[in-house]
Write a protein that holds these residues in place. Structure first.
Motif, short mmCIF file in Angstrom:
data_model
loop_
_atom_site.label_atom_id
_atom_site.label_comp_id
_atom_site.label_asym_id
_atom_site.label_seq_id
_atom_site.Cartn_x
_atom_site.Cartn_y
_atom_site.Cartn_z
N ARG A 288 25.12 55.17 -29.26
CA ARG A 288 24.93 55.40 -30.68
C ARG A 288 24.99 56.90 -30.94
N ARG B 280 20.40 42.64 -28.48
CA ARG B 280 21.60 42.25 -29.23
C ARG B 280 22.76 43.20 -28.96
N TRP C 95 30.50 40.28 -34.13
CA TRP C 95 30.96 40.37 -35.53
C TRP C 95 32.46 40.57 -35.50
N ARG D 244 31.53 38.73 -26.19
CA ARG D 244 32.83 38.19 -26.57
C ARG D 244 33.32 37.08 -25.65
N SER E 236 27.25 43.08 -28.69
CA SER E 236 28.40 42.21 -28.93
C SER E 236 28.77 41.49 -27.64
N GLN F 233 41.97 36.91 -31.72
CA GLN F 233 40.81 37.40 -30.96
C GLN F 233 40.20 36.22 -30.19
N GLY G 277 35.47 41.31 -37.75
CA GLY G 277 35.73 41.75 -39.12
C GLY G 277 37.19 42.01 -39.39
C1 FMN Z 1 32.27 45.52 -39.84
C2 FMN Z 1 32.45 45.23 -38.37
C3 FMN Z 1 33.68 44.78 -37.92
C4 FMN Z 1 33.85 44.46 -36.57
N1 FMN Z 1 35.03 43.88 -36.17
C5 FMN Z 1 35.16 43.47 -34.89
C6 FMN Z 1 36.31 42.73 -34.49
O1 FMN Z 1 37.20 42.40 -35.28
N2 FMN Z 1 36.38 42.33 -33.19
C7 FMN Z 1 35.39 42.62 -32.28
O2 FMN Z 1 35.52 42.20 -31.12
N3 FMN Z 1 34.29 43.33 -32.64
C8 FMN Z 1 34.15 43.74 -33.91
N4 FMN Z 1 32.99 44.37 -34.31
C9 FMN Z 1 31.92 44.63 -33.32
C10 FMN Z 1 31.81 46.11 -32.98
O3 FMN Z 1 32.89 46.50 -32.19
C11 FMN Z 1 30.45 46.38 -32.26
O4 FMN Z 1 29.39 45.95 -33.07
C12 FMN Z 1 30.27 47.86 -31.93
O5 FMN Z 1 31.22 48.28 -31.00
C13 FMN Z 1 28.88 48.16 -31.36
O6 FMN Z 1 28.63 47.37 -30.22
P1 FMN Z 1 27.37 46.39 -30.15
O7 FMN Z 1 27.55 45.33 -31.22
O8 FMN Z 1 27.41 45.79 -28.79
O9 FMN Z 1 26.13 47.20 -30.40
C14 FMN Z 1 32.79 44.67 -35.65
C15 FMN Z 1 31.56 45.12 -36.13
C16 FMN Z 1 31.38 45.35 -37.47
C17 FMN Z 1 30.00 45.74 -37.97
#
Ligand code: FMN
Length: 171
Positions: free
Chosen positions: A161, A10, A122, A14, A12, A66, A124
């Motif tokens: 991390r 898992r 996510w 996009r 992110s 976004q 946010g």
């Molecule tokens: C509360 C929260 C808000 C976030 N907001 C955004 C966002 O608005 N846009 C985005 O592209 N990623 C967003 N993210 C994703 C984070 O950037 C991402 O989870 C983090 O960099 C770690 O990367 P990974 O998910 O690949 O492990 C958000 C994550 C969280 C938990």
């Protein structure tokens, strides 16, 4: 998939392929979200499945345009249900538990999506009021997360991390 592999897998994502996400997979993702723990088992959240380009456009605008939102064939929007939690837990329910309930459910949804070979992210960062209006949320329903979901068109970067020693301590 082994649980540890799933956690590693898992990331992110996009960018998504145009291929739609099968209804059955959406059903499984929603089922996973609903299996999450919640305060008093009240499940104080609402989930809106956003398919229409018009609704996606509005929540994309609410999120500073976004691109992941417009690109994804489907988005799940998680709302905390303040009234439901407050009915049992008062202020604590309205300001904390419902937000935790919605957050955990959304996290489960992301894991389920990854387990099904789908990418998600996510989102946010959005204007609460615009998301509420776009999706016709009721009073006391607070948007917590927009989760675009689709077949990945990118692998997703492995993000580092913090070392455990910085985050964890014994007492
Ligand atoms: C509360 C929260 C808000 C976030 N907001 C955004 C966002 O608005 N846009 C985005 O592209 N990623 C967003 N993210 C994703 C984070 O950037 C991402 O989870 C983090 O960099 C770690 O990367 P990974 O998910 O690949 O492990 C958000 C994550 C969280 C938990």
């Amino acid at each position: 998939m082994e649980f540890e592999d799933l956690l590693r897998k898992r990331r992110s994502v996009r960018a998504y392929l145009e291929a739609p996400v099968e209804d059955e997979k959406i059903r499984l993702i929603l089922e996973a979200a609903q299996s999450a723990p919640s305060a008093g088992n009240l499940q104080s959240y609402k989930i809106v499945v956003v398919n229409s380009p018009e609704a996606k456009e509005k929540i994309c605008h609410a999120s500073s345009e976004q691109a992941s939102i417009m690109e994804a064939p489907v988005c799940l929007v998680f709302f905390a249900d303040q009234k439901r939690s407050a009915a049992k837990y008062g202020e604590w329910g309205a300001t904390l538990y419902c937000i935790q309930d919605a957050t955990i459910a959304a996290a489960y949804a992301q894991l389920a999506a990854a387990n099904l070979g789908l990418g998600s992210v996510w989102v946010g960062a959005f204007e609460d009021g615009e998301v509420v209006e776009a999706l016709g949320a009721a009073e006391g329903e607070i948007p917590i997360a927009i989760i675009p979901i689709g077949y990945p068109a990118e692998e997703g970067r492995q993000r580092s991390r913090r070392p455990g020693s910085e985050v964890v301590r014994e007492s």
